[in-house]
Design an enzyme around this catalytic site. Structure first.
Site, PDB file in Angstrom:
ATOM      1  N   LYS A 174       0.864  -1.186   0.000  1.00 26.18           N
ATOM      2  CA  LYS A 174       0.000   0.000   0.000  1.00 26.18           C
ATOM      3  C   LYS A 174       0.895   1.229   0.000  1.00 26.18           C
ATOM      4  O   LYS A 174       2.021   1.185   0.499  1.00 26.18           O
ATOM      5  CB  LYS A 174      -0.963  -0.010   1.183  1.00 26.18           C
TER       6      LYS A 174
ATOM      7  N   THR B 198       9.594   0.852   2.091  1.00 33.30           N
ATOM      8  CA  THR B 198       8.508   1.570   1.444  1.00 33.30           C
ATOM      9  C   THR B 198       7.410   1.790   2.457  1.00 33.30           C
ATOM     10  O   THR B 198       7.568   1.500   3.639  1.00 33.30           O
ATOM     11  CB  THR B 198       7.920   0.796   0.276  1.00 33.30           C
TER      12      THR B 198
ATOM     13  N   GLU C 293      -0.899   9.620  -4.724  1.00 33.51           N
ATOM     14  CA  GLU C 293      -2.096  10.435  -4.493  1.00 33.51           C
ATOM     15  C   GLU C 293      -2.371  11.379  -5.646  1.00 33.51           C
ATOM     16  O   GLU C 293      -1.537  12.215  -5.997  1.00 33.51           O
ATOM     17  CB  GLU C 293      -1.979  11.194  -3.176  1.00 33.51           C
TER      18      GLU C 293
ATOM     19  N   ASN D 179      -4.720  16.102  -0.198  1.00 33.02           N
ATOM     20  CA  ASN D 179      -3.886  16.435   0.946  1.00 33.02           C
ATOM     21  C   ASN D 179      -4.233  17.751   1.612  1.00 33.02           C
ATOM     22  O   ASN D 179      -3.753  18.053   2.700  1.00 33.02           O
ATOM     23  CB  ASN D 179      -2.417  16.404   0.537  1.00 33.02           C
TER      24      ASN D 179
END
Lengths: 409, 409
Positions: free
Chosen positions: A181, A192, A278, A404
């Protein structure tokens, strides 16, 4: 080394023999049916290795996991999403209780559990959701549960990420599977966001650790979404030995085969993480050759894919190669920037935009067509050595800002 | 050191005695009336000092300017916008010809000219616009021309940036003025995008160089818009001595007074550069105290204001302090992250959101009100020493993506 044939297969972390998995919604993400708790369990004890974030602010689960796998052994991974358990009150206590709850259900020692969390930093995490969720997971655990677990570890990810490969060591069919993820706060360094790898290969903890540490240099550490190295990055690999190969305890062909197969899994997942950054609409791959050495090539390729300006230009399908040169120029280290070639490439074709660090005439129309694709490759030749590397990132979009600007609400 | 009184005054680079300036449109930005060429000329020869980008890819004008002021002397600055003259064919030749053309018009030597360019990288720059523009500038040159020059060096800047101060050295009234341009590709290191400072103080080239090098550490090098260190960053200061003070040739009160006044000018311009970052709607200031030393504090404060995630949160008026902790945690260096306090502040009030690296209960409503303002201060106490620093950045917005997704067209 003999030729290694690696075949892509289905099944994710459950592809290797003896691994069950499951995912459920236990309420950490609030009153929603969004899955937020995953469990991966091996039928037998595994060699275990992990790499962690280099951020000095670390999630409590990392500390507990580090301690638990210090003996090179683990049997299960429990992971929640929706709360990072970082800078949170009683973080260590909650992570330890989570291990205990999982261990009790599985019938294992709590020191053999890997615990991970991902999500918002600084909010208190309570044990109640785990006490509800782990029994539910035990009921659902299955040898086909990888996709469910992959879904349960997602935060702002738009798609679950899993893969698996098959290869042969000494006549024995071996498998490696993985889930991951990512999404935001991605600029891994020695790890990561979260990636769980399973294998049925028989391998010592020491060699497993060595393989993983070498692997992340060219996989997870070569991706960047936003330059923000998370507090909770972790990659864990469990290998249970059920493939029945002669145990890998030293360098050699078997180890190389394992590493090649591991790389196939991690590079695949790394690219999926970058593509699903994102707000991203594109995967940007930067291939650098002609650098002084591979390490310099890694630094340069990562500097290019990490540049906000280049990322925004890729979003706008603008072949603004000056930003590639600029990002190369501020990459750390001493090297010449006098003779750099830049090619931009996609399924729509290939176009050289810079030759010898100077503008090369090209059709802006063709460049726009090439850059309108969803997977773009930027090919850089530094013309000063034989070092090469690849890095992966994504474009910078309105949606990155949107996501964000208001992540928590 | 005696008290230094520094007064803000009007006039920009023309505030100090003996400096003329002008700006004009000469066609580098295409067929538009947007100004793209600025000239600043001193009536008499100046001590000169400069700092340059650390990017290994450097604009041709930087090389020529470096050579021209190697003797510590200069009399004029010629600067175009719209084309960076970087990675462009015949870059050095064009920069030299530009100096020659300016020098001929002024009646000076070409080795006494500072030449600068800013704009798109990799496009050829021709001498013709300069040959048209410089005579026009000579006609317009005036002791009130600072605003016109400030406008002519803009690229994606939305407002011109200028300031000036007055102070006294040894009974003599001295002045320092400055203009600057910034916007994107801003992460200065040993320089900013472009900033031209003038002064009528009498000071040796060596002391001027020393003052500038010390100054940028706490002014231009402490701002960040997007982490992209430009190829053309340059700050130049010219001091012509017309104030009549006793020449500053060593450390002491006079030098300290000059440095304090210089800092007032550069910090003002640095903040304006950050506030006017591409697409920005807010100025974000990060004040760090309690670090081991000032250098560590500078690194930490800059890491916070450079975080894409924090910048996006500020755009969304979201008090997501976990991102502050995360950005502190990946700042280079070894330091404790165990006992960090974070306060967020604006004209609407002040709120502590993190205490001892843990969540502190606060009103989200009040936090949103505070963060809705256009100037936000993030106050960090590291609780481990007496080092402090300030850094400035801006929020990350849809417009940053829009501007940079299509900068060239």
């Amino acid at each position: 080394m003999s030729e290694i044939i690696i075949k892509d297969i289905e099944g994710g972390v459950c592809a290797p023999k003896g691994f069950k998995a499951a995912g459920t919604a236990c309420g950490i993400k609030g009153k929603t049916d969004k899955k937020d708790l995953a469990l991966i369990v091996s039928d037998v004890m595994c060699s275990a290795a992990a790499v962690y974030t280099t951020n000095k602010v670390k999630g409590a689960p990392l500390e507990v996991t580090k301690r638990n796998i210090s003996d090179g052994k683990a049997i299960a991974i429990i992971c929640n999403s929706g709360n990072a358990n970082t800078c949170a009150p009683n973080g260590i206590e909650i992570a330890e209780k989570t291990c205990q709850t999982a261990a009790d259900s599985i019938g294992a020692d709590k020191e053999d559990i890997v615990v991970c969390s991902t999500g918002v930093i600084g909010q208190e995490l309570y044990i109640d959701p785990f006490e509800r969720g782990i029994p539910a997971l035990m009921q659902q655990l299955s040898y086909q549960g990888s996709a469910s677990a992959a879904e349960a570890i997602m935060t702002t990810d738009t798609v679950p990420k899993e893969t698996a490969v098959e290869f042969v060591i000494g006549g024995k069919v071996c498998k490696i599977g993985g889930i991951a993820k990512g999404s935001g706060m991605i600029n891994p360094n020695m790890a990561t966001m979260l990636s769980f790898i399973t294998s049925d290969v028989s391998i010592s903890p020491e060699m497993l650790d060595k393989a993983l540490k070498e692997d992340v240099k060219t996989s997870y550490n070569q991706i960047c979404v936003d330059g923000d190295t998370s507090t909770n990055d972790m990659t864990v690999v469990l290998a249970n030995g059920l493939a029945g190969n002669e145990k890998i305890v030293k360098d050699g062909d078997d180890f190389e085969a394992f590493k090649a197969a591991l790389s196939r899994v991690t590079v695949y997942l790394a690219k999926r993480l970058a593509r699903d950054g994102e707000g991203a609409t594109k995967l940007i791959e930067c291939r650098v050759s002609g650098a002084a050495d591979d390490i310099q090539a890694r630094i340069i390729s990562k500097s290019v894919i990490a540049s906000d300006l280049l990322k925004a230009a890729m979003f706008g399908a603008d072949a603004n190669w000056g930003r590639v040169l600029c990002a190369i120029g501020y990459a750390p280290g001493e090297f010449s920037t006098e003779n750099i070639d830049v090619i931009m490439e996609s399924d729509k074709g290939s176009i050289q935009v810079c030759s010898g660090s100077r503008h090369k005439e090209y059709s802006e129309e063709k460049a726009s067509q090439i850059l309108a694709e969803e997977e773009i490759t930027i090919i850089v030749d530094m013309h000063q050595g034989s070092g090469s590397a690849v890095a992966w990132g994504c474009d910078l979009t309105y949606d990155y800002v949107k996501i964000n600007g208001d992540y928590r609400s």
